[in-house]
Scaffold this motif. Structure first.
Motif, PDB file in Angstrom:
ATOM      1  N   ASN A 295       0.729  -1.097   0.146  1.00  0.00           N
ATOM      2  CA  ASN A 295      -0.040   0.001   0.163  1.00  0.00           C
ATOM      3  C   ASN A 295       0.815   1.311   0.100  1.00  0.00           C
ATOM      4  OD1 ASN A 295      -2.868  -0.888   0.462  1.00  0.00           O
ATOM      5  ND2 ASN A 295      -1.861  -2.152   2.041  1.00  0.00           N
ATOM      6  N   LEU A 296       2.275   1.098   0.076  1.00  0.00           N
ATOM      7  CA  LEU A 296       3.090   2.323  -0.140  1.00  0.00           C
ATOM      8  C   LEU A 296       3.386   2.596  -1.545  1.00  0.00           C
ATOM      9  CD1 LEU A 296       4.486   4.503   1.773  1.00  0.00           C
ATOM     10  CD2 LEU A 296       6.497   2.812   1.537  1.00  0.00           C
ATOM     11  N   PRO A 297       3.039   3.562  -2.012  1.00  0.00           N
ATOM     12  CA  PRO A 297       3.249   3.740  -3.515  1.00  0.00           C
ATOM     13  C   PRO A 297       4.879   4.061  -3.706  1.00  0.00           C
ATOM     14  CG  PRO A 297       2.299   5.829  -2.611  1.00  0.00           C
ATOM     15  CD  PRO A 297       2.209   4.680  -1.581  1.00  0.00           C
ATOM     16  N   ALA A 298       4.965   3.788  -5.188  1.00  0.00           N
ATOM     17  CA  ALA A 298       6.601   4.009  -5.484  1.00  0.00           C
ATOM     18  C   ALA A 298       6.782   5.538  -5.384  1.00  0.00           C
ATOM     19  CB  ALA A 298       6.819   3.539  -6.799  1.00  0.00           C
ATOM     20  N   LYS A 299       5.797   6.203  -5.878  1.00  0.00           N
ATOM     21  CA  LYS A 299       5.808   7.752  -6.029  1.00  0.00           C
ATOM     22  C   LYS A 299       4.670   8.268  -5.923  1.00  0.00           C
ATOM     23  CE  LYS A 299       6.713   8.367 -10.814  1.00  0.00           C
ATOM     24  NZ  LYS A 299       7.449   9.037 -11.840  1.00  0.00           N
ATOM     25  N   TYR A 300       4.434   9.746  -5.613  1.00  0.00           N
ATOM     26  CA  TYR A 300       3.333  10.476  -5.742  1.00  0.00           C
ATOM     27  C   TYR A 300       3.367  11.488  -7.016  1.00  0.00           C
ATOM     28  CZ  TYR A 300       1.570   8.501  -1.564  1.00  0.00           C
ATOM     29  OH  TYR A 300       1.210   7.699  -0.201  1.00  0.00           O
ATOM     30  N   ALA A 301       2.297  11.688  -7.618  1.00  0.00           N
ATOM     31  CA  ALA A 301       2.474  12.844  -8.608  1.00  0.00           C
ATOM     32  C   ALA A 301       2.241  14.145  -8.260  1.00  0.00           C
ATOM     33  CB  ALA A 301       1.059  12.541  -9.763  1.00  0.00           C
ATOM     34  N   LYS A 302       2.955  14.907  -8.634  1.00  0.00           N
ATOM     35  CA  LYS A 302       3.049  16.441  -7.900  1.00  0.00           C
ATOM     36  C   LYS A 302       1.447  16.780  -7.829  1.00  0.00           C
ATOM     37  CE  LYS A 302       5.219  20.867  -8.336  1.00  0.00           C
ATOM     38  NZ  LYS A 302       6.040  21.769  -9.220  1.00  0.00           N
TER      39      LYS A 302
ATOM     40  N   GLN B  98      -1.212  13.297  -1.273  1.00  0.00           N
ATOM     41  CA  GLN B  98      -0.187  12.781  -0.341  1.00  0.00           C
ATOM     42  C   GLN B  98       1.275  13.373  -0.566  1.00  0.00           C
ATOM     43  OE1 GLN B  98      -1.034  11.058   2.529  1.00  0.00           O
ATOM     44  NE2 GLN B  98      -3.295  11.592   2.037  1.00  0.00           N
ATOM     45  N   TYR B  99       1.448  14.007  -1.695  1.00  0.00           N
ATOM     46  CA  TYR B  99       2.358  14.408  -2.357  1.00  0.00           C
ATOM     47  C   TYR B  99       3.374  15.108  -1.040  1.00  0.00           C
ATOM     48  CZ  TYR B  99       5.975  16.705  -5.456  1.00  0.00           C
ATOM     49  OH  TYR B  99       7.209  16.823  -6.034  1.00  0.00           O
ATOM     50  N   GLY B 100       4.638  14.302  -0.933  1.00  0.00           N
ATOM     51  CA  GLY B 100       5.610  14.975   0.161  1.00  0.00           C
ATOM     52  C   GLY B 100       5.640  13.960   1.223  1.00  0.00           C
ATOM     53  N   HIS B 101       4.707  12.846   1.359  1.00  0.00           N
ATOM     54  CA  HIS B 101       4.614  11.867   2.106  1.00  0.00           C
ATOM     55  C   HIS B 101       5.819  10.764   1.675  1.00  0.00           C
ATOM     56  CE1 HIS B 101       0.897  12.105   4.570  1.00  0.00           C
ATOM     57  NE2 HIS B 101       1.108  13.031   3.872  1.00  0.00           N
ATOM     58  N   ALA B 102       6.280   9.968   2.549  1.00  0.00           N
ATOM     59  CA  ALA B 102       7.138   9.056   2.354  1.00  0.00           C
ATOM     60  C   ALA B 102       6.721   8.150   1.309  1.00  0.00           C
ATOM     61  CB  ALA B 102       7.603   8.309   3.560  1.00  0.00           C
ATOM     62  N   THR B 103       7.557   7.582   0.162  1.00  0.00           N
ATOM     63  CA  THR B 103       7.406   6.392  -0.499  1.00  0.00           C
ATOM     64  C   THR B 103       8.145   5.536  -0.883  1.00  0.00           C
ATOM     65  OG1 THR B 103       8.789   7.935  -2.474  1.00  0.00           O
ATOM     66  CG2 THR B 103       6.305   8.382  -2.072  1.00  0.00           C
ATOM     67  N   LYS B 104       7.937   4.586  -1.545  1.00  0.00           N
ATOM     68  CA  LYS B 104       8.974   3.406  -1.713  1.00  0.00           C
ATOM     69  C   LYS B 104      10.424   3.879  -2.223  1.00  0.00           C
ATOM     70  CE  LYS B 104       5.920  -0.542  -2.823  1.00  0.00           C
ATOM     71  NZ  LYS B 104       5.929  -1.214  -1.561  1.00  0.00           N
ATOM     72  N   GLY B 105      10.270   5.130  -3.290  1.00  0.00           N
ATOM     73  CA  GLY B 105      11.457   5.424  -3.707  1.00  0.00           C
ATOM     74  C   GLY B 105      12.424   6.159  -2.509  1.00  0.00           C
ATOM     75  N   ALA B 106      11.764   6.783  -1.878  1.00  0.00           N
ATOM     76  CA  ALA B 106      12.317   7.485  -0.727  1.00  0.00           C
ATOM     77  C   ALA B 106      13.020   6.249   0.290  1.00  0.00           C
ATOM     78  CB  ALA B 106      11.441   8.348   0.334  1.00  0.00           C
ATOM     79  N   ALA B 107      12.378   5.207   0.700  1.00  0.00           N
ATOM     80  CA  ALA B 107      12.697   4.457   1.401  1.00  0.00           C
ATOM     81  C   ALA B 107      14.027   3.500   0.656  1.00  0.00           C
ATOM     82  CB  ALA B 107      11.596   3.255   1.536  1.00  0.00           C
ATOM     83  N   TYR B 108      13.851   3.337  -0.733  1.00  0.00           N
ATOM     84  CA  TYR B 108      15.108   2.843  -1.372  1.00  0.00           C
ATOM     85  C   TYR B 108      16.233   3.655  -1.136  1.00  0.00           C
ATOM     86  CZ  TYR B 108      12.806  -1.187  -3.756  1.00  0.00           C
ATOM     87  OH  TYR B 108      12.171  -2.425  -4.030  1.00  0.00           O
ATOM     88  N   ALA B 109      16.068   5.042  -1.389  1.00  0.00           N
ATOM     89  CA  ALA B 109      17.214   5.785  -1.310  1.00  0.00           C
ATOM     90  C   ALA B 109      17.813   5.877   0.015  1.00  0.00           C
ATOM     91  CB  ALA B 109      16.743   7.334  -1.723  1.00  0.00           C
ATOM     92  N   LEU B 110      17.015   5.930   1.223  1.00  0.00           N
ATOM     93  CA  LEU B 110      17.493   5.953   2.459  1.00  0.00           C
ATOM     94  C   LEU B 110      18.166   4.718   2.896  1.00  0.00           C
ATOM     95  CD1 LEU B 110      17.767   8.135   4.786  1.00  0.00           C
ATOM     96  CD2 LEU B 110      15.663   6.949   5.781  1.00  0.00           C
ATOM     97  N   ARG B 111      17.788   3.486   2.247  1.00  0.00           N
ATOM     98  CA  ARG B 111      18.174   2.293   2.744  1.00  0.00           C
ATOM     99  C   ARG B 111      19.748   2.098   1.914  1.00  0.00           C
ATOM    100  NH1 ARG B 111      15.465  -3.645   1.409  1.00  0.00           N
ATOM    101  NH2 ARG B 111      16.219  -3.092  -0.643  1.00  0.00           N
TER     102      ARG B 111
END
Length: 250
Positions: free
Chosen positions: A207-214, A218-231
């Motif tokens: 249920n956590l999206p890869a990203k949000y469209a501008k 929910q734009y600005g919330h954490a996403t899978k992309g952010a989680a990959y980058a931080l990991r």
């Protein structure tokens, strides 16, 4: 002289007695005790009630994000943001952060103590959300799962910043009162393991999206992309180059 003072006290005794009686009653009756010792916060929602509606769940998660701004001043930065620790000695970009990077922090500086306090405030808020969204919130299962993933991302972020500075810290994964925060310091490796696990959980949440469209709500919330980058960043700190390369954009 004594007689004059005593006479003055006698004249005012009618004012003193009611006040003394009220004070005595306040100490002796349960109803007055409750009034005197009322600890219900009037300007905020207590944790036990925070997650009891969909709207309060939204606000509670906002509070976890708000911890990102602790210490932020009118200049727009606290000097303790994540990127300050990666500047490889470049100075003059902001005030405050240079002292941390260059190792010139004076004993009178609040950089370390403030980083500790602010990051653990974020950890506590994230723990509260992760536990109580699951147990209490009436929001939809999909929304709850997404919010828990976001809060795990944020908890990982707060612990990553703590581990950058202190190289091993106490780990708390559930809401904990201050008087029970007595754990010893974990190793730096153990804290990295906790960070990696939280980020992996976030990445694996459907249920956590890869990203949000501008412009999305929910734009600005954490996403899978952010989680990959931080990991990936966490892997770099551990010199796990292969794992980092797999997570970070090519």
């Amino acid at each position: 002289m004594k007689k004059t003072i005593i006479q003055g006290l006698k004249r005012n005794v009618s004012l003193v007695k009611p006040l003394g009686l009220c004070f005595a009653l306040a100490l002796s009756t349960s109803s007055c005790k409750e009034a005197l010792l009322d600890t219900t916060p009037y300007g905020s929602i207590s944790s036990s009630n925070m997650w009891t509606s969909d709207n309060l769940t939204d606000l509670g998660v906002t509070g976890v994000y708000q911890a990102l701004r602790l210490g932020i001043t009118n200049s727009g930065a606290s000097g303790r943001e994540l990127y300050h620790y990666d500047r490889l000695g470049f100075t003059g970009m902001t005030t405050g952060g240079d002292e941390m990077v260059n190792g010139t922090v004076a004993t009178t500086s609040g950089l370390f103590s403030n980083t500790w306090k602010e990051m653990y405030e974020g950890v506590q808020r994230a723990n509260d959300a992760i536990v109580n969204i699951s147990k209490v919130s009436p929001s939809s299962p999909e929304k709850k799962a997404r919010y828990i993933a976001e809060c795990k991302f944020l908890r990982a972020y707060y612990y990553l910043r703590l581990n950058q500075v202190f190289k091993g810290v106490p780990v708390y994964l559930e809401p904990t009162s201050i008087d029970k925060m007595t754990k010893g310091r974990e190793t730096e490796t153990k804290v990295w393991d906790v960070i990696i696990q939280d980020l992996t959980d976030a990445i694996n949440e459907p249920n956590l999206p890869a990203k949000y469209a501008k412009g999305a709500a929910q734009y600005g919330h954490a996403t899978k992309g952010a989680a990959y980058a931080l990991r990936g960043k966490a892997y770099i700190y551990q010199k796990k180059w292969k794992e980092a390369a797999a997570d970070l954009p090519k």
